[in-house]
Design an enzyme around this catalytic site. Structure first.
Site, PDB file in Angstrom:
ATOM      1  N   TYR A  39      -4.947   9.976  28.430  1.00  0.00           N
ATOM      2  CA  TYR A  39      -5.307  11.050  27.493  1.00  0.00           C
ATOM      3  C   TYR A  39      -6.768  10.898  27.036  1.00  0.00           C
ATOM      4  O   TYR A  39      -7.543  11.856  27.081  1.00  0.00           O
ATOM      5  CB  TYR A  39      -4.356  11.010  26.290  1.00  0.00           C
ATOM      6  CG  TYR A  39      -4.562  12.117  25.294  1.00  0.00           C
ATOM      7  CD1 TYR A  39      -4.101  13.408  25.550  1.00  0.00           C
ATOM      8  CD2 TYR A  39      -5.232  11.888  24.094  1.00  0.00           C
ATOM      9  CE1 TYR A  39      -4.288  14.431  24.621  1.00  0.00           C
ATOM     10  CE2 TYR A  39      -5.421  12.904  23.172  1.00  0.00           C
ATOM     11  CZ  TYR A  39      -4.951  14.171  23.440  1.00  0.00           C
ATOM     12  OH  TYR A  39      -5.142  15.183  22.533  1.00  0.00           O
TER      13      TYR A  39
HETATM   14  P1  NAD Z   1       1.343  21.636  21.724  1.00  0.00           P
HETATM   15  O1  NAD Z   1       2.127  20.719  22.607  1.00  0.00           O
HETATM   16  O2  NAD Z   1       1.917  21.999  20.402  1.00  0.00           O
HETATM   17  O3  NAD Z   1       0.977  22.972  22.512  1.00  0.00           O
HETATM   18  C1  NAD Z   1       0.391  22.924  23.805  1.00  0.00           C
HETATM   19  C2  NAD Z   1       0.670  24.204  24.543  1.00  0.00           C
HETATM   20  O4  NAD Z   1       0.045  24.087  25.828  1.00  0.00           O
HETATM   21  C3  NAD Z   1       2.177  24.446  24.788  1.00  0.00           C
HETATM   22  O5  NAD Z   1       2.536  25.754  24.397  1.00  0.00           O
HETATM   23  C4  NAD Z   1       2.348  24.217  26.286  1.00  0.00           C
HETATM   24  O6  NAD Z   1       3.357  25.027  26.867  1.00  0.00           O
HETATM   25  C5  NAD Z   1       0.951  24.574  26.813  1.00  0.00           C
HETATM   26  N1  NAD Z   1       0.690  23.908  28.093  1.00  0.00           N
HETATM   27  C6  NAD Z   1       0.781  22.580  28.369  1.00  0.00           C
HETATM   28  N2  NAD Z   1       0.516  22.357  29.663  1.00  0.00           N
HETATM   29  C7  NAD Z   1       0.258  23.567  30.238  1.00  0.00           C
HETATM   30  C8  NAD Z   1      -0.057  23.981  31.550  1.00  0.00           C
HETATM   31  N3  NAD Z   1      -0.160  23.119  32.572  1.00  0.00           N
HETATM   32  N4  NAD Z   1      -0.254  25.306  31.774  1.00  0.00           N
HETATM   33  C9  NAD Z   1      -0.138  26.205  30.759  1.00  0.00           C
HETATM   34  N5  NAD Z   1       0.164  25.854  29.487  1.00  0.00           N
HETATM   35  C10 NAD Z   1       0.371  24.552  29.233  1.00  0.00           C
HETATM   36  O7  NAD Z   1      -0.093  20.917  21.533  1.00  0.00           O
HETATM   37  P2  NAD Z   1      -1.164  21.058  20.341  1.00  0.00           P
HETATM   38  O8  NAD Z   1      -0.944  19.929  19.416  1.00  0.00           O
HETATM   39  O9  NAD Z   1      -1.243  22.428  19.817  1.00  0.00           O
HETATM   40  O10 NAD Z   1      -2.503  20.683  21.152  1.00  0.00           O
HETATM   41  C11 NAD Z   1      -3.382  21.649  21.663  1.00  0.00           C
HETATM   42  C12 NAD Z   1      -4.612  20.945  22.181  1.00  0.00           C
HETATM   43  O11 NAD Z   1      -5.210  20.163  21.135  1.00  0.00           O
HETATM   44  C13 NAD Z   1      -4.347  19.944  23.326  1.00  0.00           C
HETATM   45  O12 NAD Z   1      -5.375  20.002  24.272  1.00  0.00           O
HETATM   46  C14 NAD Z   1      -4.349  18.606  22.631  1.00  0.00           C
HETATM   47  O13 NAD Z   1      -4.679  17.552  23.492  1.00  0.00           O
HETATM   48  C15 NAD Z   1      -5.406  18.851  21.578  1.00  0.00           C
HETATM   49  N6  NAD Z   1      -5.322  17.950  20.425  1.00  0.00           N
HETATM   50  C16 NAD Z   1      -4.156  17.900  19.719  1.00  0.00           C
HETATM   51  C17 NAD Z   1      -4.077  17.022  18.654  1.00  0.00           C
HETATM   52  C18 NAD Z   1      -2.796  16.896  17.854  1.00  0.00           C
HETATM   53  O14 NAD Z   1      -2.596  15.853  17.229  1.00  0.00           O
HETATM   54  N7  NAD Z   1      -1.948  17.905  17.808  1.00  0.00           N
HETATM   55  C19 NAD Z   1      -5.170  16.233  18.299  1.00  0.00           C
HETATM   56  C20 NAD Z   1      -6.347  16.338  19.049  1.00  0.00           C
HETATM   57  C21 NAD Z   1      -6.411  17.205  20.109  1.00  0.00           C
END
Ligand code: NAD
Length: 250
Positions: free
Chosen positions: A157
């Protein structure tokens, strides 16, 4: 929630069916943008599309973002449905679980790099020609503080997000004189469904690293992402915007 200057803009938000992406899509729609949610999950994508459609024009594309052909088709359909594309938020991502790096199965490492790094490249490559045709565009890549700091037990990651930061900087320089600005954000942990992909110990580790002593709200991340997509963001490109409650040290 105040309105940002997004009237008449057309935005793609990947992973927009839930979590941070849904918060971004919501803030954009109430600020006057038309939004296309691109997500893997058909039920959640449709539910979110229907919920947001009360406030504006919202479409959904169901696809795996690592599939080049599916991405090319979705870009064509989005441009046809909305008339153009102005904004891309590369938000979709996965964690790949938590374990020491030498125990990560190679297939799992590859999938995390594929979704978190290769897919933003594939999507941006399909969308940039539309932004250039407009003569205006904004791309915001959702990286992570893990990409700057390197989290133990999340090497795949952290490496994927560090790669996304590097890609952001290169693409930004390529487009700097074409009126298309490219930036990324590096959030700390937000309580979304992505927590289901992590161990309790890792979640506690992430919280312990945040000087503000709390998780970030998805609306706080969305506020920064959406501002980066407005014309008010006019002299920042290739930049990494921190939203980590004080964790990031550079
Ligand atoms: P989440 O899991 O709640 O939502 C992610 C969405 O992406 C889901 O709806 C999923 O279906 C979609 N997705 C995943 N793989 C896919 C693919 N191959 N094709 C199409 N859609 C796909 O995640 P989140 O927490 O909202 O995170 C969103 C972004 O923010 C991510 O890139 C994550 O790495 C980043 N991020 C999250 C956090 C956290 O703690 N939540 C912190 C830092 C960065």
């Amino acid at each position: 929630m105040n309105r940002l200057d997004l009237a008449g803009r057309v935005a793609i938000v990947t992973g927009g069916a839930r979590g941070i992406g849904l918060a971004v899509a919501r803030r954009m729609v109430v600020s006057g943008a038309s939004v296309s949610i691109w997500d893997l999950d058909p039920a959640a994508a449709e539910e979110s599309r229907a919920a947001l459609a009360a406030d504006g024009t919202v479409t959904a594309e169901v696809l795996d973002l690592t599939d080049e052909m599916a991405v090319a088709d979705a870009a064509r359909r989005t441009a046809a449905a909305h008339g153009k594309i102005d904004i891309l938020v590369n938000n979709a991502g996965i964690t790949g679980g938590n374990m020491p790096s030498w125990e990560i199965p190679a297939e799992q490492w590859r999938r995390v790099i594929d979704v978190n790094l290769n897919a933003p490249f594939i999507v941006a490559s399909a969308v940039v020609p539309h932004l250039l045709a407009n003569g205006w565009g904004r791309i915001v890549n959702v990286a992570s503080v893990a990409g700057k700091e390197g989290n133990p037990n999340a090497a795949h990651y952290s490496a994927s997000k560090a790669g996304l930061i590097g890609y952001t900087k290169s693409l930004a320089k390529e487009l700097a004189q074409r009126n298309v600005l490219v930036n990324c954000v590096t959030p700390a942990a937000a309580k979304t469904d992505i927590f289901r992909q992590m161990t309790e110990a890792h979640i506690n580790f992430m919280l312990s690293k945040i000087p503000m002593g709390r998780f970030v709200e998805v609306e706080e991340i969305a506020a920064l992402i959406c501002w980066l997509a407005t014309p008010d963001c006019s002299f920042s490109t290739g930049a990494v915007f921190d939203v980590s409650g004080g964790r990031a040290t550079y």
